[in-house]
Each structure stands twice: as C-alpha cells, then as structure tokens.
Design a protein around this motif. Structure first.
Motif, PDB file in Angstrom:
ATOM      1  N   THR A 196       1.802   8.719  -6.061  1.00  0.00           N
ATOM      2  CA  THR A 196       3.006   9.506  -5.803  1.00  0.00           C
ATOM      3  C   THR A 196       3.990   9.319  -6.953  1.00  0.00           C
ATOM      4  N   HIS A 197       4.935  10.255  -7.053  1.00  0.00           N
ATOM      5  CA  HIS A 197       6.052  10.084  -7.978  1.00  0.00           C
ATOM      6  C   HIS A 197       7.336   9.820  -7.201  1.00  0.00           C
ATOM      7  N   ASP A 198       7.213   9.745  -5.858  1.00  0.00           N
ATOM      8  CA  ASP A 198       8.367   9.576  -4.976  1.00  0.00           C
ATOM      9  C   ASP A 198       8.595   8.085  -4.715  1.00  0.00           C
ATOM     10  N   GLN A 199       9.712   7.549  -5.209  1.00  0.00           N
ATOM     11  CA  GLN A 199       9.988   6.124  -5.089  1.00  0.00           C
ATOM     12  C   GLN A 199      10.135   5.679  -3.637  1.00  0.00           C
ATOM     13  N   ASP A 200      10.835   6.470  -2.829  1.00  0.00           N
ATOM     14  CA  ASP A 200      11.026   6.099  -1.424  1.00  0.00           C
ATOM     15  C   ASP A 200       9.689   6.033  -0.691  1.00  0.00           C
ATOM     16  N   GLU A 201       8.830   6.976  -0.986  1.00  0.00           N
ATOM     17  CA  GLU A 201       7.502   7.002  -0.383  1.00  0.00           C
ATOM     18  C   GLU A 201       6.731   5.739  -0.748  1.00  0.00           C
ATOM     19  N   ALA A 202       6.767   5.373  -2.019  1.00  0.00           N
ATOM     20  CA  ALA A 202       6.061   4.175  -2.478  1.00  0.00           C
ATOM     21  C   ALA A 202       6.601   2.922  -1.798  1.00  0.00           C
ATOM     22  N   LEU A 203       7.916   2.809  -1.689  1.00  0.00           N
ATOM     23  CA  LEU A 203       8.514   1.643  -1.045  1.00  0.00           C
ATOM     24  C   LEU A 203       8.115   1.563   0.423  1.00  0.00           C
ATOM     25  N   ALA A 204       7.974   2.714   1.085  1.00  0.00           N
ATOM     26  CA  ALA A 204       7.725   2.742   2.525  1.00  0.00           C
ATOM     27  C   ALA A 204       6.286   2.412   2.898  1.00  0.00           C
ATOM     28  N   VAL A 205       5.311   2.787   2.067  1.00  0.00           N
ATOM     29  CA  VAL A 205       3.914   2.680   2.508  1.00  0.00           C
ATOM     30  C   VAL A 205       3.139   1.517   1.893  1.00  0.00           C
ATOM     31  N   SER A 206       3.644   0.877   0.858  1.00  0.00           N
ATOM     32  CA  SER A 206       2.795   0.034   0.013  1.00  0.00           C
ATOM     33  C   SER A 206       2.798  -1.452   0.367  1.00  0.00           C
ATOM     34  N   ASP A 207       1.636  -2.074   0.198  1.00  0.00           N
ATOM     35  CA  ASP A 207       1.578  -3.527   0.088  1.00  0.00           C
ATOM     36  C   ASP A 207       2.019  -3.932  -1.315  1.00  0.00           C
ATOM     37  N   ARG A 208       1.579  -3.130  -2.289  1.00  0.00           N
ATOM     38  CA  ARG A 208       1.901  -3.412  -3.688  1.00  0.00           C
ATOM     39  C   ARG A 208       2.100  -2.089  -4.412  1.00  0.00           C
ATOM     40  N   ILE A 209       3.052  -2.081  -5.331  1.00  0.00           N
ATOM     41  CA  ILE A 209       3.312  -0.903  -6.157  1.00  0.00           C
ATOM     42  C   ILE A 209       2.966  -1.239  -7.589  1.00  0.00           C
ATOM     43  N   VAL A 210       2.203  -0.351  -8.224  1.00  0.00           N
ATOM     44  CA  VAL A 210       1.905  -0.469  -9.650  1.00  0.00           C
ATOM     45  C   VAL A 210       2.648   0.657 -10.352  1.00  0.00           C
ATOM     46  N   VAL A 211       3.702   0.310 -11.086  1.00  0.00           N
ATOM     47  CA  VAL A 211       4.476   1.311 -11.802  1.00  0.00           C
ATOM     48  C   VAL A 211       3.857   1.504 -13.176  1.00  0.00           C
ATOM     49  N   MET A 212       3.558   2.757 -13.505  1.00  0.00           N
ATOM     50  CA  MET A 212       2.902   3.065 -14.769  1.00  0.00           C
ATOM     51  C   MET A 212       3.852   3.826 -15.693  1.00  0.00           C
ATOM     52  N   LYS A 213       3.702   3.548 -16.981  1.00  0.00           N
ATOM     53  CA  LYS A 213       4.475   4.235 -18.008  1.00  0.00           C
ATOM     54  C   LYS A 213       3.611   4.359 -19.251  1.00  0.00           C
ATOM     55  N   ASP A 214       3.445   5.579 -19.741  1.00  0.00           N
ATOM     56  CA  ASP A 214       2.643   5.830 -20.947  1.00  0.00           C
ATOM     57  C   ASP A 214       1.236   5.242 -20.833  1.00  0.00           C
ATOM     58  N   GLY A 215       0.642   5.356 -19.641  1.00  0.00           N
ATOM     59  CA  GLY A 215      -0.734   4.915 -19.438  1.00  0.00           C
ATOM     60  C   GLY A 215      -0.915   3.429 -19.247  1.00  0.00           C
ATOM     61  N   GLU A 216       0.173   2.679 -19.172  1.00  0.00           N
ATOM     62  CA  GLU A 216       0.085   1.230 -19.018  1.00  0.00           C
ATOM     63  C   GLU A 216       0.854   0.782 -17.789  1.00  0.00           C
ATOM     64  N   ILE A 217       0.544  -0.414 -17.308  1.00  0.00           N
ATOM     65  CA  ILE A 217       1.254  -0.966 -16.165  1.00  0.00           C
ATOM     66  C   ILE A 217       2.569  -1.566 -16.650  1.00  0.00           C
ATOM     67  N   ALA A 218       3.677  -0.984 -16.206  1.00  0.00           N
ATOM     68  CA  ALA A 218       4.993  -1.495 -16.587  1.00  0.00           C
ATOM     69  C   ALA A 218       5.373  -2.700 -15.733  1.00  0.00           C
ATOM     70  N   GLN A 219       5.012  -2.664 -14.452  1.00  0.00           N
ATOM     71  CA  GLN A 219       5.238  -3.801 -13.557  1.00  0.00           C
ATOM     72  C   GLN A 219       4.435  -3.579 -12.284  1.00  0.00           C
ATOM     73  N   SER A 220       3.957  -4.664 -11.698  1.00  0.00           N
ATOM     74  CA  SER A 220       3.202  -4.614 -10.454  1.00  0.00           C
ATOM     75  C   SER A 220       3.758  -5.671  -9.515  1.00  0.00           C
ATOM     76  N   GLY A 221       3.943  -5.305  -8.250  1.00  0.00           N
ATOM     77  CA  GLY A 221       4.448  -6.275  -7.287  1.00  0.00           C
ATOM     78  C   GLY A 221       4.717  -5.624  -5.951  1.00  0.00           C
ATOM     79  N   SER A 222       5.188  -6.421  -5.008  1.00  0.00           N
ATOM     80  CA  SER A 222       5.529  -5.882  -3.693  1.00  0.00           C
ATOM     81  C   SER A 222       6.749  -4.972  -3.828  1.00  0.00           C
ATOM     82  N   PRO A 223       6.968  -4.082  -2.861  1.00  0.00           N
ATOM     83  CA  PRO A 223       8.171  -3.242  -2.919  1.00  0.00           C
ATOM     84  C   PRO A 223       9.454  -4.061  -3.084  1.00  0.00           C
ATOM     85  N   ARG A 224       9.558  -5.161  -2.365  1.00  0.00           N
ATOM     86  CA  ARG A 224      10.761  -5.999  -2.474  1.00  0.00           C
ATOM     87  C   ARG A 224      10.900  -6.591  -3.871  1.00  0.00           C
TER      88      ARG A 224
END
Length: 351
Positions: A196-224
C-alpha cells in the motif's frame, strides 16, 4: 512434523533491472511464518516490483526468492503456493459468489461438490454466510473485496499477497475492511505480504512495516517503532506527519541525550547522535499551545477548529510548524503570539 519454515518468505540479495534502469539495487528481507508485513512507500519505490517477484510475475535479475525454505526464483506462478488479492476484485461477473470462490479449487482438480462446500466455508470465514447465490454486482464494494479474500484463502496458500486491496473503496469502508482483514489474518495465522501507499492502512494492519525508497529498505520495524522512532526525515514525514526542527544535543548519559530547543529541555534516546547541532522530528500532537511561559516561541498563522482538536500553522524561529492541539476547544486567533511546550511522547532525534 510441521515444517517450521512453511510460510516464511526470503529475498536474498535480489536485484531487478529493466534494461538500463535498476528498480531494486539489492534486497535482503525475511518475513516470518504467520507475519503480516506491509511494503509501504511512494510510487516508484519498488514495493509492487517486490510483490510481483514474490508472485512469480517478475523474475529477479540476480539473487534468490524463497518460500517455505524452497527456492522459487525461476518457478512459474502456478507452482508457488501463493495467491494474490488485487485492487480490482477480479471477480467473474457472470458467476455467483460461491462459483467465484470455488473456481480456483475446481480448476485445481477438486470435485465440484467438494469445491462448493469449501466455497461456502470460505464465505463463513469472511462473514458472508448465505450470500453464495448472489452475483458480484449485487454486493457492496466491501463485500466484493471480502469475496476476493475468501477466494484466495480457500486455496490454503503458504503466503497471501495483497496488492493495494482497498484502493477502490471509500474512506469509511476502507477502515472497516482493513480491520476485517487484520482480524482474519490474526485468527487464522497465515503469512501475508501487503502492499500500500496509505500510511494509516499500513499502521492499522501490520505486524511489521517495510518502508521502501528508491528500491531499497529505508527502515523496517513495528508500526509503533516507525512512528515513534523514525530513522530519517523521510520516514518521519512518510509515516504520519512530522515537524523537523533544529536542536542542540548538550550531553549524553547512558544512551540518553539532553536536548535543547529554544528554552525547552528534553531527554530522549540518543540513537547514535553525538553532542552538537542535531535535528528533531516532532509529531504535530506532541505540543501544547500556550499564551505565555517557557517554550518555543511562535505566532499563529492559521487556526482550524475540527471538533475534538484544533489544527494550527505556527511560524517562529523554529520554522513553520503544524500543530494539533487537543487540549482546548478555543482557538487562538491568527497573529497571536504563543509558546509551544512539549508533552509526553512524539519527538525523536533523527540522522
């Protein structure tokens, strides 16, 4: 004996080129069995390419993709034991809901009667008991999306892939269906990769979020973790809104930094930041707005009453700040000189 790897997903040094363009420079990522991981990022960040490589719709230029411990890098989609839920529900309009759900099972060789029973069980699973005889056009958008989820789940895949599954729903329905998908995933314990590109959606459903930028992982972790401790200005601004302001780290002690912003003093995790000038990401609701006293000085540029809170634009030496004040229902008028004080959580040092 159950395979402890069943449902695990791994990308090992995966690269994806399109001609002279590199969409994914090098991706290393592991998703544990039973985990719901969301790939989040702006358009063109590589999240959909990553999902398509997992589904077998794209082949990596180099590296390996594993599902359940098996290398599936060159394996066709129909042999990967994954199913996908698309943003366009992709239901057959001339088939009933039950027939839509049973179609994949019958195509795989299951007897029609057994497939029909499994389809009804799938409807029970997503809370649509008794609607099997309806056509998709007779259901709401949210119900159609639940049918698409049921159709995927009855195939009992190792991994469920969800590609922007709620983008065709209105905001209120999106909130309801994302809650239903999360509850279903937690109840059944299947592995899921959600794009998804929706931040609220990602925060609501995820055990872990992997944020990507330019094909790379910018940060990975729990929503909190991502919301409260963003690693960079990009993450701070992408996961919710944030004000990035200058500060000074005065000293460090046991991993904590003593920080000054104007005449406000804070103690926060140092996160590897050394004494000297630094930057602070501050959530809009981390401030209270006061007429006098200590704090960051500023002047109200605009104020909007929104029922349970007031949204301010405040200009001052720290720049133009977006502030959400839920402590008062009386807004300060534009032009008013105010002081901003920090309260509770919502501020983090960033690199």
């Amino acid at each position: 004996m159950n395979n402890p790897e069943r449902g695990a997903v791994e990308f090992r040094s995966v690269r994806k080129d399109y001609g002279g363009f590199t969409a994914i420079p090098e991706l290393d990522l592991r998703i544990e069995p039973g985990e719901l991981v969301t790939l989040l990022g702006p358009s063109g960040c590589g999240k959909t390419t990553t999902l398509r490589m997992l589904a077998g719709l794209e082949t990596p230029t180099k590296g390996s993709v594993l599902i359940g411990g098996q290398d599936v890098t060159r394996m066709p989609p129909n042999r990967r034991d994954v199913t996908m839920v698309f943003q366009s529900y992709a239901l057959f309009p001339h088939m009933t809901v039950a027939e839509n759900i049973a179609y994949g099972l019958e195509s795989g060789g299951m007897k029609p009667a057994e497939a029909h029973d499994a389809g009804n069980a799938g409807l029970d699973l997503v809370g649509l008991t008794g609607l099997g005889d309806r056509l998709p056009s007779e259901l709401s958008g949210g119900q159609q999306q639940r049918v698409a989820v049921a159709r995927a789940l009855v195939l009992e895949p190792q991994v469920l892939l969800l590609d922007e599954p709620l983008s065709n729903l209105d905001a209120r329905l999106r909130r309801r269906v994302r809650t239903e998908i999360r509850e279903l995933q937690q109840r059944l314990g299947f592995t899921a990769v959600y794009v998804t590109h929706d931040q609220d959606e990602a925060l609501a459903v995820s055990d872990r979020i992997v944020v990507m930028k330019d094909g790379e992982i910018a940060q990975s972790g729990s929503p909190r973790e991502l919301y409260e401790a963003p690693a960079s200005e990009f993450i701070a601004d992408f996961i919710g809104e944030a004000n990035v302001i200058d500060c000074e780290v005065r000293d460090l002690a046991e991993g904590q930094a003593r920080i000054w912003v104007g005449d406000e003093e804070l103690t926060l995790p140092a996160r590897g930041i050394l004494p000297g000038p630094a930057r602070l990401a501050v959530r809009p609701n981390a401030f209270t707005v006061n007429l006098g006293g200590s704090g960051i000085e500023g002047r109200v540029v605009s104020a909007a009453y929104l029922g349970d809170h007031i949204e301010y634009e405040i200009e001052g030496p720290a720049g133009r700040l977006f502030v959400i004040d839920g402590s008062s229902t009386d807004a300060f008028s534009p032009g008013t000189s105010v002081r901003l004080r920090f309260h509770g959580s919502g501020a983090a040092l960033i690199a």
